[in-house]
Design a protein around this motif. Structure first.
Motif, PDB file in Angstrom:
ATOM      1  N   GLY A  84     -58.520  21.947  72.190  1.00 15.36           N
ATOM      2  CA  GLY A  84     -57.848  22.669  73.269  1.00 15.36           C
ATOM      3  C   GLY A  84     -56.465  23.160  72.890  1.00 15.36           C
ATOM      4  O   GLY A  84     -55.619  23.361  73.754  1.00 15.36           O
ATOM      5  N   GLY A  85     -56.214  23.351  71.629  1.00 17.61           N
ATOM      6  CA  GLY A  85     -54.898  23.762  71.149  1.00 17.61           C
ATOM      7  C   GLY A  85     -54.550  25.194  71.501  1.00 17.61           C
ATOM      8  O   GLY A  85     -55.126  25.803  72.395  1.00 17.61           O
ATOM      9  N   ASN A  86     -53.601  25.740  70.788  1.00 10.13           N
ATOM     10  CA  ASN A  86     -53.110  27.096  71.019  1.00 10.13           C
ATOM     11  C   ASN A  86     -54.078  28.104  70.426  1.00 10.13           C
ATOM     12  O   ASN A  86     -54.041  28.377  69.236  1.00 10.13           O
ATOM     13  N   CYS A  87     -54.951  28.646  71.265  1.00 11.03           N
ATOM     14  CA  CYS A  87     -55.960  29.588  70.798  1.00 11.03           C
ATOM     15  C   CYS A  87     -55.898  30.865  71.619  1.00 11.03           C
ATOM     16  O   CYS A  87     -55.472  30.860  72.766  1.00 11.03           O
ATOM     17  N   VAL A  88     -56.359  31.919  71.024  1.00  9.12           N
ATOM     18  CA  VAL A  88     -56.543  33.165  71.756  1.00  9.12           C
ATOM     19  C   VAL A  88     -58.015  33.511  71.711  1.00  9.12           C
ATOM     20  O   VAL A  88     -58.750  33.089  70.821  1.00  9.12           O
ATOM     21  N   GLU A  89     -58.433  34.291  72.711  1.00 11.40           N
ATOM     22  CA  GLU A  89     -59.793  34.797  72.749  1.00 11.40           C
ATOM     23  C   GLU A  89     -59.727  36.312  72.708  1.00 11.40           C
ATOM     24  O   GLU A  89     -58.784  36.911  73.219  1.00 11.40           O
ATOM     25  N   VAL A  90     -60.731  36.917  72.104  1.00 12.27           N
ATOM     26  CA  VAL A  90     -60.782  38.364  71.944  1.00 12.27           C
ATOM     27  C   VAL A  90     -62.091  38.880  72.518  1.00 12.27           C
ATOM     28  O   VAL A  90     -63.145  38.267  72.324  1.00 12.27           O
ATOM     29  N   ALA A  91     -62.017  39.982  73.243  1.00  6.37           N
ATOM     30  CA  ALA A  91     -63.214  40.700  73.699  1.00  6.37           C
ATOM     31  C   ALA A  91     -63.126  42.103  73.113  1.00  6.37           C
ATOM     32  O   ALA A  91     -62.214  42.855  73.430  1.00  6.37           O
ATOM     33  N   ASP A  92     -64.065  42.419  72.236  1.00  2.00           N
ATOM     34  CA  ASP A  92     -64.038  43.736  71.599  1.00  2.00           C
ATOM     35  C   ASP A  92     -65.263  44.576  71.968  1.00  2.00           C
ATOM     36  O   ASP A  92     -65.608  45.519  71.279  1.00  2.00           O
ATOM     37  N   ASN A  93     -65.884  44.243  73.085  1.00  2.00           N
ATOM     38  CA  ASN A  93     -67.053  44.995  73.541  1.00  2.00           C
ATOM     39  C   ASN A  93     -66.735  45.954  74.686  1.00  2.00           C
ATOM     40  O   ASN A  93     -67.639  46.547  75.254  1.00  2.00           O
ATOM     41  N   LEU A  94     -65.465  46.119  75.009  1.00  2.00           N
ATOM     42  CA  LEU A  94     -65.066  46.986  76.110  1.00  2.00           C
ATOM     43  C   LEU A  94     -64.795  48.397  75.590  1.00  2.00           C
ATOM     44  O   LEU A  94     -64.306  48.566  74.477  1.00  2.00           O
ATOM     45  N   PRO A  95     -65.084  49.416  76.390  1.00 10.03           N
ATOM     46  CA  PRO A  95     -64.911  50.790  75.908  1.00 10.03           C
ATOM     47  C   PRO A  95     -63.448  51.162  75.677  1.00 10.03           C
ATOM     48  O   PRO A  95     -62.639  51.122  76.598  1.00 10.03           O
ATOM     49  N   GLY A  96     -63.100  51.459  74.426  1.00  7.85           N
ATOM     50  CA  GLY A  96     -61.787  51.986  74.097  1.00  7.85           C
ATOM     51  C   GLY A  96     -60.649  51.004  74.007  1.00  7.85           C
ATOM     52  O   GLY A  96     -59.522  51.406  73.739  1.00  7.85           O
ATOM     53  N   VAL A  97     -60.901  49.700  74.203  1.00  2.27           N
ATOM     54  CA  VAL A  97     -59.832  48.709  74.120  1.00  2.27           C
ATOM     55  C   VAL A  97     -60.354  47.418  73.500  1.00  2.27           C
ATOM     56  O   VAL A  97     -61.547  47.153  73.496  1.00  2.27           O
ATOM     57  N   VAL A  98     -59.413  46.628  72.996  1.00  3.79           N
ATOM     58  CA  VAL A  98     -59.671  45.253  72.615  1.00  3.79           C
ATOM     59  C   VAL A  98     -58.796  44.412  73.538  1.00  3.79           C
ATOM     60  O   VAL A  98     -57.601  44.685  73.699  1.00  3.79           O
ATOM     61  N   ALA A  99     -59.396  43.418  74.171  1.00  9.84           N
ATOM     62  CA  ALA A  99     -58.665  42.548  75.099  1.00  9.84           C
ATOM     63  C   ALA A  99     -58.396  41.210  74.410  1.00  9.84           C
ATOM     64  O   ALA A  99     -59.253  40.682  73.704  1.00  9.84           O
ATOM     65  N   ILE A 100     -57.204  40.680  74.636  1.00 10.30           N
ATOM     66  CA  ILE A 100     -56.792  39.402  74.058  1.00 10.30           C
ATOM     67  C   ILE A 100     -56.219  38.559  75.186  1.00 10.30           C
ATOM     68  O   ILE A 100     -55.438  39.049  76.001  1.00 10.30           O
ATOM     69  N   ARG A 101     -56.609  37.269  75.243  1.00 10.35           N
ATOM     70  CA  ARG A 101     -56.095  36.380  76.285  1.00 10.35           C
ATOM     71  C   ARG A 101     -55.885  34.980  75.724  1.00 10.35           C
ATOM     72  O   ARG A 101     -56.408  34.616  74.679  1.00 10.35           O
ATOM     73  N   ASP A 102     -55.128  34.195  76.471  1.00  8.97           N
ATOM     74  CA  ASP A 102     -54.883  32.796  76.157  1.00  8.97           C
ATOM     75  C   ASP A 102     -56.113  31.995  76.571  1.00  8.97           C
ATOM     76  O   ASP A 102     -56.531  32.041  77.721  1.00  8.97           O
ATOM     77  N   SER A 103     -56.686  31.243  75.651  1.00 15.68           N
ATOM     78  CA  SER A 103     -57.910  30.497  75.962  1.00 15.68           C
ATOM     79  C   SER A 103     -57.670  29.397  77.000  1.00 15.68           C
ATOM     80  O   SER A 103     -58.614  28.968  77.659  1.00 15.68           O
ATOM     81  N   LYS A 104     -56.440  28.954  77.152  1.00 19.44           N
ATOM     82  CA  LYS A 104     -56.131  27.921  78.143  1.00 19.44           C
ATOM     83  C   LYS A 104     -55.951  28.494  79.540  1.00 19.44           C
ATOM     84  O   LYS A 104     -55.914  27.760  80.508  1.00 19.44           O
ATOM     85  N   ASP A 105     -55.829  29.801  79.669  1.00 18.91           N
ATOM     86  CA  ASP A 105     -55.617  30.465  80.963  1.00 18.91           C
ATOM     87  C   ASP A 105     -56.612  31.618  81.098  1.00 18.91           C
ATOM     88  O   ASP A 105     -56.238  32.780  81.124  1.00 18.91           O
TER      89      ASP A 105
END
Length: 66
Positions: free
Chosen positions: A18-39
């Motif tokens: 559960g450390g400091n991680c980010v999640e990525v979604a690259d299946n969205l049209p025209g953007v890559v989304a990045i978020r905090d995995s803890k939030d």
């Protein structure tokens, strides 16, 4: 932007503690989304795919310094 269909993933190098991680979604049209995995309900940073690719190239090539 509607993030309902975002397919989030974490790096295979992320630990399971559960450390400091980010999640990525690259299946969205025209953007890559990045978020905090803890939030996961919190905000996401949206960037264009070209900028994300440039960031990854720099990170993989040790192009950043502390």
């Amino acid at each position: 932007m509607d993030m309902t269909n975002a397919q989030w993933r974490k790096s295979s190098r992320s630990g399971t503690n559960g450390g400091n991680c980010v999640e990525v979604a690259d299946n969205l049209p025209g953007v890559v989304a990045i978020r905090d995995s803890k939030d996961q309900q919190g905000p996401a940073l949206l960037i264009n795919p070209g900028s994300f690719s440039a960031f990854l190239r720099g990170a993989k090539g040790a192009g950043f310094t502390a």
